[in-house]
Design a protein around this motif. Structure first.
Motif, PDB file in Angstrom:
ATOM      1  N   GLN A   7     102.639  30.987  61.006  1.00 49.14           N
ATOM      2  CA  GLN A   7     103.012  30.582  62.363  1.00 49.14           C
ATOM      3  C   GLN A   7     103.995  31.604  62.921  1.00 49.14           C
ATOM      4  N   VAL A   8     103.655  32.148  64.067  1.00 49.14           N
ATOM      5  CA  VAL A   8     104.504  33.111  64.771  1.00 49.14           C
ATOM      6  C   VAL A   8     104.973  32.420  66.045  1.00 49.14           C
ATOM      7  N   GLU A   9     106.301  32.306  66.217  1.00 51.86           N
ATOM      8  CA  GLU A   9     106.854  31.582  67.356  1.00 51.86           C
ATOM      9  C   GLU A   9     107.712  32.495  68.216  1.00 51.86           C
ATOM     10  N   HIS A  10     107.277  32.728  69.424  1.00 49.60           N
ATOM     11  CA  HIS A  10     108.048  33.432  70.451  1.00 49.60           C
ATOM     12  C   HIS A  10     108.627  34.756  69.958  1.00 49.60           C
ATOM     13  N   VAL A  11     107.849  35.517  69.218  1.00 46.67           N
ATOM     14  CA  VAL A  11     108.342  36.793  68.689  1.00 46.67           C
ATOM     15  C   VAL A  11     108.362  37.840  69.797  1.00 46.67           C
ATOM     16  N   THR A  12     109.520  38.455  69.944  1.00 47.17           N
ATOM     17  CA  THR A  12     109.704  39.570  70.864  1.00 47.17           C
ATOM     18  C   THR A  12     110.264  40.738  70.065  1.00 47.17           C
ATOM     19  N   MET A  13     109.705  41.918  70.292  1.00 53.77           N
ATOM     20  CA  MET A  13     110.224  43.131  69.662  1.00 53.77           C
ATOM     21  C   MET A  13     110.522  44.122  70.766  1.00 53.77           C
ATOM     22  N   GLN A  14     111.787  44.469  70.858  1.00 51.83           N
ATOM     23  CA  GLN A  14     112.244  45.359  71.920  1.00 51.83           C
ATOM     24  C   GLN A  14     112.925  46.560  71.293  1.00 51.83           C
ATOM     25  N   PHE A  15     112.545  47.744  71.762  1.00 52.57           N
ATOM     26  CA  PHE A  15     113.174  48.993  71.337  1.00 52.57           C
ATOM     27  C   PHE A  15     113.965  49.503  72.527  1.00 52.57           C
ATOM     28  N   PRO A  57     112.111  41.509  64.036  1.00 55.52           N
ATOM     29  CA  PRO A  57     111.940  41.264  65.468  1.00 55.52           C
ATOM     30  C   PRO A  57     113.276  41.068  66.166  1.00 55.52           C
ATOM     31  N   THR A  58     113.313  41.403  67.437  1.00 56.68           N
ATOM     32  CA  THR A  58     114.519  41.205  68.226  1.00 56.68           C
ATOM     33  C   THR A  58     114.803  39.726  68.400  1.00 56.68           C
ATOM     34  N   ASN A  59     113.725  38.942  68.514  1.00 57.94           N
ATOM     35  CA  ASN A  59     113.869  37.501  68.702  1.00 57.94           C
ATOM     36  C   ASN A  59     112.609  36.809  68.187  1.00 57.94           C
ATOM     37  N   GLY A  60     112.764  35.590  67.711  1.00 56.75           N
ATOM     38  CA  GLY A  60     111.620  34.791  67.312  1.00 56.75           C
ATOM     39  C   GLY A  60     111.642  34.407  65.851  1.00 56.75           C
ATOM     40  N   ARG A  61     110.568  33.714  65.443  1.00 55.53           N
ATOM     41  CA  ARG A  61     110.465  33.229  64.066  1.00 55.53           C
ATOM     42  C   ARG A  61     109.046  33.414  63.561  1.00 55.53           C
ATOM     43  N   VAL A  62     108.950  33.781  62.277  1.00 54.51           N
ATOM     44  CA  VAL A  62     107.674  33.837  61.572  1.00 54.51           C
ATOM     45  C   VAL A  62     107.809  32.914  60.371  1.00 54.51           C
ATOM     46  N   SER A  63     106.901  31.932  60.266  1.00 53.77           N
ATOM     47  CA  SER A  63     106.911  31.003  59.133  1.00 53.77           C
ATOM     48  C   SER A  63     105.644  31.196  58.327  1.00 53.77           C
ATOM     49  N   LEU A  65     103.477  29.289  55.244  1.00 53.26           N
ATOM     50  CA  LEU A  65     103.272  28.045  54.499  1.00 53.26           C
ATOM     51  C   LEU A  65     104.367  27.031  54.804  1.00 53.26           C
ATOM     52  N   GLY A  66     104.737  26.942  56.074  1.00 50.89           N
ATOM     53  CA  GLY A  66     105.697  25.950  56.537  1.00 50.89           C
ATOM     54  C   GLY A  66     107.157  26.316  56.364  1.00 50.89           C
ATOM     55  N   GLU A  67     107.440  27.435  55.733  1.00 46.58           N
ATOM     56  CA  GLU A  67     108.822  27.867  55.502  1.00 46.58           C
ATOM     57  C   GLU A  67     109.170  29.046  56.404  1.00 46.58           C
ATOM     58  N   PRO A  68     110.308  28.967  57.136  1.00 42.81           N
ATOM     59  CA  PRO A  68     110.715  30.140  57.928  1.00 42.81           C
ATOM     60  C   PRO A  68     110.906  31.349  57.020  1.00 42.81           C
ATOM     61  N   MET A  69     110.302  32.451  57.399  1.00 46.74           N
ATOM     62  CA  MET A  69     110.372  33.666  56.595  1.00 46.74           C
ATOM     63  C   MET A  69     111.213  34.720  57.315  1.00 46.74           C
ATOM     64  N   VAL A  70     110.953  34.893  58.605  1.00 43.48           N
ATOM     65  CA  VAL A  70     111.686  35.853  59.431  1.00 43.48           C
ATOM     66  C   VAL A  70     112.179  35.085  60.641  1.00 43.48           C
ATOM     67  N   GLU A  71     113.454  35.244  60.956  1.00 42.12           N
ATOM     68  CA  GLU A  71     114.004  34.575  62.134  1.00 42.12           C
ATOM     69  C   GLU A  71     115.145  35.422  62.671  1.00 42.12           C
ATOM     70  N   ASN A  72     115.153  35.614  63.978  1.00 42.19           N
ATOM     71  CA  ASN A  72     116.174  36.486  64.540  1.00 42.19           C
ATOM     72  C   ASN A  72     116.420  36.147  66.005  1.00 42.19           C
TER      73      ASN A  72
END
Length: 195
Positions: A7-15, A57-63, A65-72
Motif C-alpha cells: 500500500q502506497v499512501e500519498h507518496v510525494t518525492m520532491q528534489f 520520499p519527501t512525504n507519504g507512507r509505504v506499507s 503486508l499491513g506494516e508501515p515500512m517507509v514513512e516520512n
C-alpha cells in the motif's frame, strides 16, 4: 476479501523545487498484477525507488503486508519548499535501507541493468541466494554449511532453468545480449525469495 500486500499512501518525492512524484496512492492485493504506466519523466522509476528504499520520499507512507515500512514528512529546508499535499499527515520514522526492504520480501529489477558483469550467469543468481543464507563467518570459513550451500546452488540452477538460461550458466554475464541480461536480472530478483 483480498489481502493487501503493498500500500502506497500519498507518496510525494520532491528534489528541491522539482516534484517528481506527487501524491501517489496505490494498493496491490495478493494475486494481483498492477502496472504503473506513463510517459518518460512521469516519475515511474522515482516511485519504485521510493517503495524500495533507494530514495526516502519527501512525504507519504509505504506499507508492506499491513506494516508501515517507509514513512516520512517534509523536513529541514524541504518544509519551506514543499509543494505537495498532506504535509502534516505522516510521522518521520527511521526508514529501512534497500537491502532491508529486500529481506522483508520486496524484489526489483532496474531500468538500467545492474548485473555483476564480470561474474558468471550462475554466480549472479547464487549471490542473491546468499541474502537469505543462515550462516556466519565461522560456518562459512570451515564449510560447516555445505548442505545449505548445495540447496542454494540447486535453487539458483532451477531459477536459471525457469528463465531458460541454464545453458548459459558459465558465460560471463556482461557478455550476454540485452534481452538475456534482462532475464538474468529477473532470475536474480527471484533468487531473493520475494513475497
Amino acid at each position: 476479501m483480498s489481502e493487501t500486500v503493498l500500500q502506497v499512501e500519498h507518496v510525494t518525492m520532491q528534489f528541491g523545487g522539482v516534484v517528481a512524484v506527487n501524491d501517489l496512492s496505490l494498493e496491490v492485493n495478493k494475486g494481483e498484477i498492477v502496472a504503473l504506466i506513463g510517459p518518460n519523466g512521469a516519475g515511474k522509476t522515482t516511485a519504485f525507488n521510493c517503495i524500495t528504499g533507494v530514495y526516502e520520499p519527501t512525504n507519504g507512507r509505504v506499507s508492506f503486508l499491513g506494516e508501515p515500512m517507509v514513512e516520512n514528512f517534509p523536513q529541514g529546508k524541504m518544509q519551506k519548499l514543499y509543494a505537495g499535499e498532506n504535509k502534516g499527515l505522516f510521522t518521520h520514522r527511521r526508514n529501512p535501507t534497500p537491502d532491508h526492504i529486500t529481506q522483508l520480501g520486496i524484489a526489483r529489477t532496474f531500468q538500467n541493468i545492474r548485473l555483476f558483469g564480470a561474474l558468471t550467469v550462475f554466480d549472479n543468481v547464487l549471490i542473491a541466494k546468499h541474502m537469505r543464507a543462515r550462516q556466519n563467518f565461522l560456518s562459512a570459513t570451515f564449510r560447516l554449511n555445505a548442505r545449505e550451500e548445495r540447496r542454494m546452488r540447486e535453487e539458483a540452477m532451477a531459477l536459471l532453468e525457469e528463465q531458460n538460461l541454464a545453458h548459459l550458466k558459465d558465460e560471463v554475464a556482461g557478455s550476454l545480449p540485452y534481452g538475456l541480461q534482462r532475464r538474468l536480472e529477473i532470475a536474480r530478483a527471484l533468487a531473493t525469495s520475494p513475497r
